[in-house]
Design a protein around this motif. Sequence first.
Motif, PDB file in Angstrom:
ATOM      1  N   ASP A  94     -12.183  -3.720   0.975  1.00 31.13           N
ATOM      2  CA  ASP A  94     -12.185  -2.487   0.436  1.00 31.13           C
ATOM      3  C   ASP A  94     -10.886  -2.272  -0.226  1.00 31.13           C
ATOM      4  O   ASP A  94     -10.274  -1.563  -1.225  1.00 31.13           O
ATOM      5  CB  ASP A  94     -12.928  -1.540   1.103  1.00 31.13           C
ATOM      6  CG  ASP A  94     -14.268  -1.867   1.490  1.00 31.13           C
ATOM      7  OD1 ASP A  94     -14.727  -2.721   0.851  1.00 31.13           O
ATOM      8  OD2 ASP A  94     -14.749  -1.396   2.263  1.00 31.13           O
ATOM      9  N   GLU A  95      -9.748  -1.970   0.620  1.00 31.43           N
ATOM     10  CA  GLU A  95      -8.560  -1.391   0.375  1.00 31.43           C
ATOM     11  C   GLU A  95      -7.554  -2.161  -0.142  1.00 31.43           C
ATOM     12  O   GLU A  95      -6.465  -1.744  -0.910  1.00 31.43           O
ATOM     13  CB  GLU A  95      -8.190  -0.798   1.987  1.00 31.43           C
ATOM     14  CG  GLU A  95      -9.230   0.216   2.335  1.00 31.43           C
ATOM     15  CD  GLU A  95      -8.532   1.185   3.342  1.00 31.43           C
ATOM     16  OE1 GLU A  95      -7.476   1.324   3.732  1.00 31.43           O
ATOM     17  OE2 GLU A  95      -9.578   1.839   4.130  1.00 31.43           O
ATOM     18  N   LEU A  96      -7.629  -3.579   0.346  1.00 32.44           N
ATOM     19  CA  LEU A  96      -6.479  -4.322  -0.334  1.00 32.44           C
ATOM     20  C   LEU A  96      -7.122  -5.307  -1.502  1.00 32.44           C
ATOM     21  O   LEU A  96      -6.147  -6.031  -1.843  1.00 32.44           O
ATOM     22  CB  LEU A  96      -5.995  -5.401   0.639  1.00 32.44           C
ATOM     23  CG  LEU A  96      -5.428  -4.619   1.992  1.00 32.44           C
ATOM     24  CD1 LEU A  96      -5.062  -5.850   3.032  1.00 32.44           C
ATOM     25  CD2 LEU A  96      -4.197  -3.891   1.782  1.00 32.44           C
ATOM     26  N   LYS A 155     -12.549  -4.010   5.757  1.00 34.91           N
ATOM     27  CA  LYS A 155     -11.692  -3.016   5.341  1.00 34.91           C
ATOM     28  C   LYS A 155     -10.372  -3.527   4.393  1.00 34.91           C
ATOM     29  O   LYS A 155     -10.165  -2.894   3.397  1.00 34.91           O
ATOM     30  CB  LYS A 155     -10.886  -2.250   6.716  1.00 34.91           C
ATOM     31  CG  LYS A 155      -9.806  -1.421   6.226  1.00 34.91           C
ATOM     32  CD  LYS A 155      -9.128  -0.698   7.655  1.00 34.91           C
ATOM     33  CE  LYS A 155      -8.018  -0.024   7.314  1.00 34.91           C
ATOM     34  NZ  LYS A 155      -7.263   0.327   8.705  1.00 34.91           N
ATOM     35  N   GLN A 185       0.970  -1.235   0.106  1.00 35.78           N
ATOM     36  CA  GLN A 185       0.055  -0.029   0.112  1.00 35.78           C
ATOM     37  C   GLN A 185       1.015   1.390   0.136  1.00 35.78           C
ATOM     38  O   GLN A 185       2.019   1.138   0.402  1.00 35.78           O
ATOM     39  CB  GLN A 185      -0.875   0.157   1.209  1.00 35.78           C
ATOM     40  CG  GLN A 185      -1.830  -1.191   1.233  1.00 35.78           C
ATOM     41  CD  GLN A 185      -2.497  -1.109   0.232  1.00 35.78           C
ATOM     42  OE1 GLN A 185      -3.492  -0.320  -0.111  1.00 35.78           O
ATOM     43  NE2 GLN A 185      -2.632  -2.496  -0.560  1.00 35.78           N
ATOM     44  N   ASP A 209      -0.808   0.601   7.513  1.00 38.18           N
ATOM     45  CA  ASP A 209      -2.224   0.664   8.371  1.00 38.18           C
ATOM     46  C   ASP A 209      -1.947  -0.640   8.803  1.00 38.18           C
ATOM     47  O   ASP A 209      -1.399  -1.433   8.601  1.00 38.18           O
ATOM     48  CB  ASP A 209      -3.271   1.275   7.307  1.00 38.18           C
ATOM     49  CG  ASP A 209      -4.460   1.738   7.910  1.00 38.18           C
ATOM     50  OD1 ASP A 209      -4.455   1.547   9.181  1.00 38.18           O
ATOM     51  OD2 ASP A 209      -5.424   2.403   7.366  1.00 38.18           O
ATOM     52  N   PHE A 248      -4.968  -4.167   9.446  1.00 43.56           N
ATOM     53  CA  PHE A 248      -6.197  -4.603   9.039  1.00 43.56           C
ATOM     54  C   PHE A 248      -6.529  -6.097   9.620  1.00 43.56           C
ATOM     55  O   PHE A 248      -5.418  -6.761  10.001  1.00 43.56           O
ATOM     56  CB  PHE A 248      -6.018  -5.019   7.284  1.00 43.56           C
ATOM     57  CG  PHE A 248      -5.595  -3.965   6.612  1.00 43.56           C
ATOM     58  CD1 PHE A 248      -6.489  -3.485   5.943  1.00 43.56           C
ATOM     59  CD2 PHE A 248      -4.271  -3.285   6.294  1.00 43.56           C
ATOM     60  CE1 PHE A 248      -6.377  -2.245   5.153  1.00 43.56           C
ATOM     61  CE2 PHE A 248      -4.140  -2.251   5.403  1.00 43.56           C
ATOM     62  CZ  PHE A 248      -5.135  -1.842   4.800  1.00 43.56           C
TER      63      PHE A 248
END
Length: 332
Positions: A297-299, A294, A237, A241, A243
């Motif tokens: 959605d993000e990874l 999350k 990323q 962050d 997860f």
Amino acid sequence: MPRALITGITGQDGLYLGELLAAKGYEVFGLVRGQSNPKISTVERIIPSIELLEGDLRDLSSLIGALEIAQPDEVYNLGAISFVGLSWKQAELTGDITGMGVLRILEALRIHTQGDMSKVRFYQASSSEMFGKVRETPQRESTPFHPRSPYGVAKTFGHYMTVNYRESYDAFACSGILFNHESERRGHEFVTRKVTRAVARIALGLQASVALGNLDSRRDWGFAGDYVEAMWKMLQQDTPDDFVIATGETHSIGELLDVAFSRVGINDWSSKVTQDPRFFRPAEVDLLIGDASKAADELGWKPTVTFEQLVHRMVDSDLKIEKIAASRASED
Ligand code: NAP
């Protein structure tokens, strides 16, 4: 060619992650502790290109030495005393390796990068056991922690240290809060593998029954191969962050027994399982179910192996292993 250093390379996740990174073209270094570690040959068979380095999470200078040789772009800290049951019996050792070990490797990285910690990406193997006596269901990244074992407490320390180095030194440090994940490479002491191995041995007539703890305990179980993919994705990323990685499903030990025994054609397992208070935990965690939205959605991460498929592959693998072991024993 990117370079990665993995602590805990001899463990279940270390083997899957090492394989994954080698397939992606990484030069992979693995930290191995102790003299003549018996698991080295397994690591070298599964990841032939691996470079093994000596080091221990209890020994800061060995970690600095390993970083100097590996010169990694990414560090994955998977090394730990990881068996919750053992953590009550060896609480101090668990605190030292599973907790303080995280601080030592972060310190080694700070020294190695001369304070510019954003240069090397760091992954910490955190755990759903940090949620323990859960404050909300399902558990997500913002759910407060209430660990219920020395292991959970040590992991919580490691998690907050990872966050603290990110905030204090601008470290590219991510904490993956992973729910239980299993495979045919899981250690025999963990309940899933204990069950699948016993089922295989019972089916082959090599043992009569298996003694377990609380059959009503429930867990969110995924496949380790899926979960190491999530570790790698976290470090790709733009910003570091934390997860949660989970399936979002929960199953009891009783359901695990149903699926495992029915794989070998046994539908009523009641005479083959005994309950032994020695295997009950002094403090049990509540219902652990993760919300990995999350990560989705993000990874773009999602589990690919169902609970049933996971149990079947573990039983099938143990049947093969036990058959080979039995035929070797009969030749001797
Ligand atoms: P595992 O199979 O028990 O492997 C643990 C690894 O840690 C082994 O390679 C072990 O090496 C190494 N280790 C132990 N003490 C060490 C020390 N003093 N210095 C360096 N290495 C040391 O665990 P796993 O299932 O692969 O899990 C990987 C990580 O994810 C662990 O940190 C675990 O706590 C965490 N985690 C696992 C799960 C799960 O469900 N599997 C869920 C959440 C978090 P030796 O061969 O020398 O013993």
